[in-house]
Design a protein around this motif. Structure first.
Motif, PDB file in Angstrom:
ATOM      1  N   PRO A   1       0.707  30.230 -94.267  1.00 52.05           N
ATOM      2  CA  PRO A   1       1.773  29.771 -93.393  1.00 52.05           C
ATOM      3  C   PRO A   1       2.902  30.781 -93.398  1.00 52.05           C
ATOM      4  CG  PRO A   1       1.718  28.476 -95.427  1.00 52.05           C
ATOM      5  CD  PRO A   1       0.546  29.401 -95.454  1.00 52.05           C
TER       6      PRO A   1
ATOM      7  N   SER B   1      10.798  25.047 -88.779  1.00 51.75           N
ATOM      8  CA  SER B   1      11.663  24.743 -89.925  1.00 51.75           C
ATOM      9  C   SER B   1      11.145  25.412 -91.180  1.00 51.75           C
ATOM     10  CB  SER B   1      11.732  23.238 -90.156  1.00 51.75           C
ATOM     11  OG  SER B   1      11.939  22.561 -88.966  1.00 51.75           O
ATOM     12  N   ALA B   2       9.818  25.355 -91.369  1.00 50.39           N
ATOM     13  CA  ALA B   2       9.254  25.958 -92.578  1.00 50.39           C
ATOM     14  C   ALA B   2       9.557  27.446 -92.622  1.00 50.39           C
ATOM     15  CB  ALA B   2       7.747  25.722 -92.624  1.00 50.39           C
TER      16      ALA B   2
ATOM     17  N   LEU C   1      13.215  28.050 -93.376  1.00 52.83           N
ATOM     18  CA  LEU C   1      13.559  27.844 -94.787  1.00 52.83           C
ATOM     19  C   LEU C   1      13.057  29.007 -95.646  1.00 52.83           C
ATOM     20  CD1 LEU C   1      13.055  24.025 -95.303  1.00 52.83           C
ATOM     21  CD2 LEU C   1      15.168  25.309 -95.083  1.00 52.83           C
ATOM     22  N   LEU C   2      11.823  29.448 -95.364  1.00 51.92           N
ATOM     23  CA  LEU C   2      11.295  30.587 -96.128  1.00 51.92           C
ATOM     24  C   LEU C   2      12.191  31.804 -95.938  1.00 51.92           C
ATOM     25  CD1 LEU C   2       7.429  30.475 -95.631  1.00 51.92           C
ATOM     26  CD2 LEU C   2       8.675  30.287 -97.759  1.00 51.92           C
ATOM     27  N   ALA C   3      12.590  32.045 -94.693  1.00 46.44           N
ATOM     28  CA  ALA C   3      13.452  33.195 -94.415  1.00 46.44           C
ATOM     29  C   ALA C   3      14.791  33.027 -95.114  1.00 46.44           C
ATOM     30  CB  ALA C   3      13.649  33.344 -92.912  1.00 46.44           C
ATOM     31  N   LEU C   4      15.295  31.792 -95.124  1.00 46.48           N
ATOM     32  CA  LEU C   4      16.569  31.528 -95.787  1.00 46.48           C
ATOM     33  C   LEU C   4      16.472  31.874 -97.268  1.00 46.48           C
ATOM     34  CD1 LEU C   4      19.417  30.256 -95.577  1.00 46.48           C
ATOM     35  CD2 LEU C   4      18.363  28.095 -96.224  1.00 46.48           C
ATOM     36  N   GLY C   5      15.358  31.470 -97.870  1.00 46.69           N
ATOM     37  CA  GLY C   5      15.170  31.766 -99.287  1.00 46.69           C
ATOM     38  C   GLY C   5      15.180  33.258 -99.555  1.00 46.69           C
ATOM     39  N   VAL C   6      14.458  34.002 -98.733  1.00 48.46           N
ATOM     40  CA  VAL C   6      14.415  35.453 -98.910  1.00 48.46           C
ATOM     41  C   VAL C   6      15.809  36.037 -98.710  1.00 48.46           C
ATOM     42  CG1 VAL C   6      13.469  37.586 -97.995  1.00 48.46           C
ATOM     43  CG2 VAL C   6      12.000  35.601 -98.254  1.00 48.46           C
TER      44      VAL C   6
ATOM     45  N   VAL D   1      18.759  34.595 -99.122  1.00 49.82           N
ATOM     46  CA  VAL D   1      19.623  34.292-100.267  1.00 49.82           C
ATOM     47  C   VAL D   1      19.295  35.230-101.424  1.00 49.82           C
ATOM     48  CG1 VAL D   1      20.088  32.561-102.030  1.00 49.82           C
ATOM     49  CG2 VAL D   1      20.068  31.913 -99.628  1.00 49.82           C
TER      50      VAL D   1
END
Lengths: 634, 321
Positions: free
Chosen positions: A387, A523-524, A527-532, A534
């Motif tokens: 994913p 959304s997934a 969120l993954l991009a947000l994590g990277v 951060v």
């Protein structure tokens, strides 16, 4: 001019024109190829929102009708656009791929054009006999492409032609049986697809079952499902990469799965047992082919086995008979065409520049072929179902289909097959692009925009169809199964589990009503991009220091890439050495399970095939006599 | 817009990145302390796992010249992000946080595989042959445990219960759906099929966490940390942080799928915590009492007895037991 005819006529006419040109005018042929496929793409794109039919009465054969009838509904217009896109990309790539040393042999561009025309015609055809005609055109061009591609290509082409030909015969039989059944029921125009859709044939009795199985055999041979798969790995070794990329993109998978979807959704109403057979073939295909793929050391063969394995997911999805599963199967066909074409085209670049496909002799090419590497990485992750790329979304839907259909074993096989696919591609990435680079490959680099643009387009599509999966699902796949496209902004009904008609009413009550599974790709991804992001911000403000060292060290010594290497062929040796499984895989590699090779050894068949043209003509004549006898006698 | 901020909060703070990391560090400390006690040592102070990671984060990163530089630097971030997403999804379902979910059980399984995949790709692209050996072992280990793990999960998904006249089936891949199902008919682990599946899944999670005896991918004395061999400084710190997240997420996944998640009642939280701790204690006991096995032994174990056990559970589940 009727717009419905254009996607067939444009590549058809340019193909015939190119065929008439002498082979020396290579540039002109290339230009015709580009023009023809681009024309088909544009004409098909103009059809996307058109719901229309074209009808000309043509022939009547007894009770059966052969009309020149085309129809664009949601499903077929999308499929045609897809065929056009793939055709254009493959022709563009071919222009860059072939060069003076190894140029196109035989009628290369005419065949590609005619194949595009045939595929477009088969998808649009509203009459089953017409479908068979277009289908045959595709088989013929496929044979010509394979037979003239490389000097050693003839046996592989013959094998492909025999297996696909058997499938075509099954298709013809099925179509005629369909027509006879409907004509007996007193229906006007028994072979029009609309007639079949209005009066689906039940499969309760033996005849209906036979029709379904014949259709299934035709689709399986074309798409390459086990046990009729073996022409694909053989062909992959002996034909040029652009042709292999064209196969999943426009010819075999699209046509085979398109047929299967039409058959099981509209033309017939398959019984529970027949659905089970479809799912069984699907799961056996997934598992057996992916195990074979893992053990391959030749990149082309490896990719070819994956091409077979992926067909399993499509058949499995369509076999579930639930709406989400069928949509998943069809969506997987599109996705597979995208990433599979991308993989074959990337492999083509590697072959062109490095001169080999042996995983043992490749390595460390990520710096030499950056674009190829990037695109292959995306496509490899996509086929492995990581994913949020497109392969994941369609597999996810197939899994849901398995749950709705109440089939735990098939769900397990599908999930496990996905892990095996990932394993196989980790090996490919490592042994082609990472690892130690042999000294002979130091000067390799990629050249030409025509090679790179198709790769980039396909890799981008992998991402787009994954992250924005709701768009193709709502616009293309939904209409294919008779769903109305939702109002804009409503979001996908499928991925959010809001589809009321997910399944026919189950015998048992599924416990909590509101617990449909959900996947929100956007959304997934966010969120993954947000994590990277951060993480990167932390690294930036934490002043992460990076230093590059000259070499990798082992035991205090810098390594010698020629000596200290771990080739990809070592990756899964353990699997091949497992008791039981290892022996089965070795037998598979020898061709023990290859139906073609097994039949080839039969004494009777060997004696019949003398290789003399007169003998074959005699058989044809005999058959014709028998047919005429039957015709006059009845 | 409120939705977006809610999701961001869930992901970054509670129950995602920050919260799961804190729980993971605590569990890691408990793990190390318990293992030390078993081996007659004192063990580290509670904050030791945090200090370990904090120290690594401040150190210099070294990249080999042969490596695929961009990927090598980026992959640990991807691993962390994926672990945080998986943790968010799992904890949200376990705690029954009422929010539009992003993904279901399948998504969780796939996202959970991304950290291992990122480490593998990182090792393979580092240019170090021992890293590649580690990657190969890691992938084979994944192949080995995914088969029984998937079967065990499917056993939970296909649970059926007879309530009076009515047959109720879970038949959902939604995590919160499974929790709801267990609320209605009782925990899955209470049935023979569920118990067997739980045991198999627990063993698979043990391998997923890379704990002894299944740590052959990063065997320090054989292949010099294998898959981790070229990772240093902040990158290694990120990978440690990722592992902390997984330490806190996987037991919760098991409790959610097989053991009913957290009950919304007085004492529910304590019971939930006890369940998680029990799973962690089992992990510690296994890892501190067994030696490392070879990769072929691990594959034979997972594709042999473990798969057989899982299949028996599946048969039992099919017959409604």
């Amino acid at each position: 001019m009727e717009p419905l005819l254009l996607p067939v006529l444009i590549p058809g006419v340019t193909g015939l024109l190119a065929l008439a040109l002498p082979g020396r005018l290579r540039r002109l042929q290339q230009a015709l190829g580009l023009l023809g496929t681009l024309g088909a793409l544009v004409a098909a794109a103009a059809l996307l929102d058109v719901r229309a039919a074209f009808f000309r009465e043509w022939l009547r054969l007894g009770p059966l009708n052969l009309d020149f009838a085309l129809r664009a509904d949601g499903f077929s217009s999308w499929a045609v656009a897809f065929v056009g896109l793939m055709g254009f990309l493959v022709v563009l790539y071919s222009v860059g791929w072939f060069r003076a040393a190894e140029r196109e042999r035989g009628p290369y561009y005419p065949c590609l054009l005619l194949a595009t025309a045939g595929a477009a015609g088969a998808v649009l055809a509203d009459n089953l006999l017409l479908l068979v005609l277009f289908w045959e055109l595709v088989s013929l061009t496929l044979f010509l492409l394979a037979a003239t591609g490389r000097a050693s290509g003839a046996p592989a082409a013959a094998k492909a032609f025999v297996i696909v030909g058997c499938g075509d015969m099954a298709l013809l039989l099925a179509v005629v049986l369909c027509g006879v059944l409907h004509a007996d029921a007193g229906l006007e125009r028994p072979l029009a697809a609309s007639t079949l859709a209005a009066h689906p044939i039940g499969t309760g009795d033996g005849l209906g079952m036979l029709v379904f199985l014949l259709f299934l055999a035709a689709a399986a041979a074309k798409a390459g499902a086990i046990p009729l798969h073996s022409w694909i790995p053989t062909l992959a070794r002996e034909t040029q990469p652009p042709v292999m990329a064209f196969l999943p993109g426009a010819l075999d998978k699209v046509l085979g799965i398109y047929l299967m979807a039409r058959v099981s959704l509209e033309w017939l109403s398959p019984s529970h047992a027949l659905r089970f057979v479809t799912m069984l073939i699907g799961s056996v295909t997934i598992l057996a082919a992916v195990f074979m793929a893992m053990q391959q050391h030749d990149l082309r063969r490896l990719l070819a086995f994956h091409a077979v394995s992926q067909v399993g997911y499509m058949l499995l999805g369509i076999g579930t008979g639930s709406l989400v599963g069928v949509m998943g199967g069809i969506f997987h066909m599109l996705n597979n065409a995208i990433y599979k074409a991308c993989l074959f085209l990337c492999a083509g670049v590697v072959e062109r520049e490095a001169g080999t496909m042996e995983l043992d002799r490749l390595g460390g090419l990520h710096r030499n072929l950056p674009v190829t590497f990037g695109c292959m990485l995306v496509a490899a992750l996509s086929i492995s179902g990581v994913p949020p790329l497109n392969g994941f979304v369609s597999k996810w839907m197939v899994y849901q289909g398995c749950v709705v259909a109440g089939q735990p074993m098939f769900l397990i096989v599908a999930l496990f097959g996905s892990v095996l696919t990932l394993a196989s591609f980790v090996k490919v990435l490592h042994s082609v692009f990472w690892g130690a680079r042999p000294r002979a490959l130091a000067a390799v680099n990629e050249r030409g925009l025509a090679l790179r643009v198709p790769l980039l387009v396909l890799a981008a599509l992998c991402v787009v169809f994954g992250v924005f999966a709701t768009v193709p699902l709502d616009q293309a796949i939904g209409p294919a199964v008779g769903l109305e496209p939702p109002a804009t902004g409503a979001g996908s009904v499928v991925l959010e589990g809001r589809l009321a008609a997910w399944a026919a009413a189950p015998a048992e009550r599924a416990a909590p009503a509101a617990s449909f599974a959900v996947f929100q790709p956007l959304s997934a991804t966010a969120l993954l991009a947000l994590g990277v992001l951060v993480g990167l911000l932390l690294a930036y403000f934490g002043r992460m220091k990076v230093r590059t060292v000259r070499s990798v060290f082992i035991g205090g010594e810098p390594i010698d890439p020629e000596v200290n290497r771990f080739p990809g062929t070592e990756f899964y040796r353990t699997v091949g050495e497992l008791p039981g499984l290892g022996r089965v895989l070795a037998q598979g590699e020898k061709g023990t399970f290859d139906l073609y090779q097994v039949l080839e050894r039969l004494p009777l068949l060997r004696r019949l095939h003398t290789g003399w043209l007169t003998d074959y003509l005699f058989w044809c004549f005999l058959g014709l006599t028998v047919l005429l006898g039957v015709f006059f006698w009845t | 817009m409120g939705h977006v901020i809610e999701h961001m909060f869930l992901f970054l703070v509670f129950p995602g990145l920050l919260f799961t990391a804190a729980v993971g560090f605590l569990l890691q400390w408990g793990d190390r302390r318990l293992a030390a006690m078993l081996q007659w040592r004192v063990g580290p102070p509670p904050a030791q796992p945090v200090w370990d990671v904090a120290k690594l984060l401040g150190k210099e990163v070294i990249v080999p010249e042969q490596a695929w530089r961009r990927g090598f630097l980026a992959l640990p971030f991807v691993a962390l992000s994926a672990a945080a997403l998986a943790a968010t999804l799992i904890w949200s379902a376990a705690l029954q946080i009422d929010v539009a979910p992003v993904g279901d059980l399948i998504v969780v399984l796939y996202v959970l595989a991304i950290p291992a995949l990122a480490v593998m790709l990182g090792a393979a692209c580092s240019g170090n042959p021992l890293g590649a050996v580690g990657a190969s072992r890691e992938m084979k280990l994944i192949l080995a445990y995914e088969l029984p793990f998937v079967i065990a999960i499917v056993v939970a998904v296909f649970q059926r219960r007879t309530l009076g006249e009515e047959v109720v089936s879970a038949s959902t891949l939604s995590l919160s759906g499974l929790v709801e199902f267990q609320k209605e008919v009782g925990a899955i682990i209470a049935r023979p099929s569920g118990l067997l599946a739980f045991i198999v899944a627990l063993l698979c999670c043990h391998a997923k966490l890379g704990l002894v005896p299944f740590d052959m991918a990063e065997a320090e004395c054989e292949i010099g940390e294998g898959a981790h061999i070229e990772f240093s400084g902040a990158l290694l710190g990120l990978l440690r942080l990722t592992r902390a997240l997984l330490t806190a997420a996987l037991p919760v996944l098991l409790v959610t799928v097989f053991w009913g998640g957290m009950e919304q009642s007085a004492g529910g939280g304590a019971v939930f915590l006890l369940k998680v701790l029990l799973i962690v204690v089992i992990h510690v006991l296994i890892r501190s009492t067994s030696p490392r096995v070879r990769i072929d032994q691990a594959m034979r174990f997972f594709w042999g007895p473990a798969t057989l056990l899982a299949l028996i559970a599946l048969l039992l589940a099919g017959s409604g037991a």
